[in-house]
Scaffold this active site. Structure first.
Site, PDB file in Angstrom:
ATOM      1  N   CYS A  88       6.004   4.301   3.296  1.00  0.00           N
ATOM      2  CA  CYS A  88       4.657   3.945   3.748  1.00  0.00           C
ATOM      3  C   CYS A  88       4.349   2.497   3.389  1.00  0.00           C
ATOM      4  CB  CYS A  88       3.585   4.808   3.081  1.00  0.00           C
ATOM      5  SG  CYS A  88       4.031   6.506   2.851  1.00  0.00           S
ATOM      6  N   ASP A  89       4.749   2.077   2.190  1.00  0.00           N
ATOM      7  CA  ASP A  89       4.247   0.807   1.656  1.00  0.00           C
ATOM      8  C   ASP A  89       5.295  -0.282   1.488  1.00  0.00           C
ATOM      9  OD1 ASP A  89       1.776   2.063   1.456  1.00  0.00           O
ATOM     10  OD2 ASP A  89       2.240   2.868  -0.517  1.00  0.00           O
ATOM     11  N   CYS A 113       5.287   6.088  -2.273  1.00  0.00           N
ATOM     12  CA  CYS A 113       5.902   6.241  -0.959  1.00  0.00           C
ATOM     13  C   CYS A 113       6.445   4.919  -0.446  1.00  0.00           C
ATOM     14  CB  CYS A 113       4.885   6.812   0.026  1.00  0.00           C
ATOM     15  SG  CYS A 113       5.568   6.954   1.676  1.00  0.00           S
TER      16      CYS A 113
END
Ligand code: NDP
Length: 308
Positions: free
Chosen positions: A139-140, A136
């Protein structure tokens, strides 16, 4: 084990789950919805959504899912935190166990459990999961600002993630196993027009390299057999998804890839009273708007079933 009887149980909280909840609430069948381990579903891990009608300026996935959640609650859905641990569709009412501690006895069930990101299956990839390996970018990606990263895949997701990361990172390698991208032309254009993305066609990943602090690179192998090492701090997978159906194996009919089989254009599974909606039954379109439409179909099928 405590027990509770419900008319309509919805499993999953993506666009399919919440749209079925909205329709089921308005149809007065008192839906109870369990959100699962990823409330809001896959869209909460995406960037801006620009192709969902009704949002002329775009919206973040998280905000859109919160809107759908609030709409479901306002119309009467009982939205609950909890994950399904077991189902028994061989009895009536159906028995759906939540978090191994409560049985829901349901007259009808709408399955909207979606799909999850796929990994390559390398030992080294598992070793560095959460230490540089991620599925992701949204997200990261933040953790790799001004660093070099790699994205694996040649579809729309991979291209979207590569362009997103290119805005944060110094350099992005896009590792594509074929000699072409499968992504839409618009996404391909974005990739090729982004100077800090380098597409490595015809490469597979042999090993993710790392040390005690996490990922430091990847060993790639070309289809001609030659090897290449790239130095990266982040290694992102964007190679498709698996349907979240392990709970339902042996309970309802699944296809060869594990997606729930439904009849014609309906949401009906082979078990009367169990319906499926969204990515859990759709290996092809996999769009939020399609999942939402599919949730609507499931609620209408479910209402008809309960009325009969
Ligand atoms: P896709 O299935 O479209 O693409 C998966 C990619 O990963 C392919 O390039 C595939 O290669 C590659 N791949 C699969 N397995 C491996 C492996 N083991 N090793 C290396 N590469 C591998 O998945 P997406 O998640 O990209 O997209 C899913 C659907 O969602 C599509 O319909 C897409 O159009 C849609 N989508 C739409 C978006 C939008 O409209 N904004 C954004 C994101 C997704 P190969 O081509 O060789 O099979």
């Amino acid at each position: 084990m405590t027990q509770e009887k419900v008319k309509c149980l919805i499993i999953g909280s993506g666009p399919a789950g919440f749209t079925s909840a909205i329709y089921a609430s308005r149809a007065n069948i008192s839906p109870v919805l369990y959100e699962g381990i990823q409330p809001g579903g896959q869209l909460t891990t995406t960037t801006d959504i620009e192709n969902f009608p009704g949002y002329p300026k775009g919206i973040t996935g998280t905000d859109m899912m919160e809107d759908m959640r609030q709409q479901s609650i306002r119309l009467g859905t009982d939205v609950r935190v909890g994950d399904v641990s077991k189902v028994d569709f061989s009895v009536r009412p159906f028995v759906v166990t939540i978090d191994d501690e409560k049985d829901i006895l349901a007259d009808s069930v709408i399955i909207a459990t979606g799909a999850s990101a796929r990994y390559l299956g390398l030992e080294s990839e598992m070793k560095f999961r959460g230490m540089g390996v991620s599925a992701c970018a949204t997200c990261d990606g933040f953790f790799y600002r001004k660093k070099d990263v790699a994205v694996v895949g040649g579809g729309d997701t991979a291209c979207e993630e590569a362009t997103y990361l290119a805005g944060l990172c110094k350099k992005v390698y896009l590792i594509v196993r074929k000699d072409f991208l499968r992504a839409s032309q618009a996404m391909q254009d974005k990739v090729f027009n982004t100077p800090n993305i380098e597409v490595l066609f015809k490469y597979n990943t042999k090993e993710v390299l790392g040390d005690e602090d996490g990922v430091i690179g990847a060993k790639l192998v070309n289809v001609d057999g030659s090897e290449k090492i790239i130095n990266v701090d982040g290694f992102f997978l964007a190679i498709g998804h698996n349907p979240n159906t392990s709970l339902f194996k042996g309970q309802i009919d699944l296809d060869a890839e594990g997606y729930i089989k439904t009849k014609g254009l309906s949401s009906e599974t082979n078990v009367a009273g169990v319906f499926a909606a969204g990515d859990v039954k759709d290996s092809h379109y996999r769009q939020a708007i399609v999942a939402a439409g599919s949730g609507c179909i499931a609620a209408m099928d479910c209402e008809l079933f309960l009325r009969q």
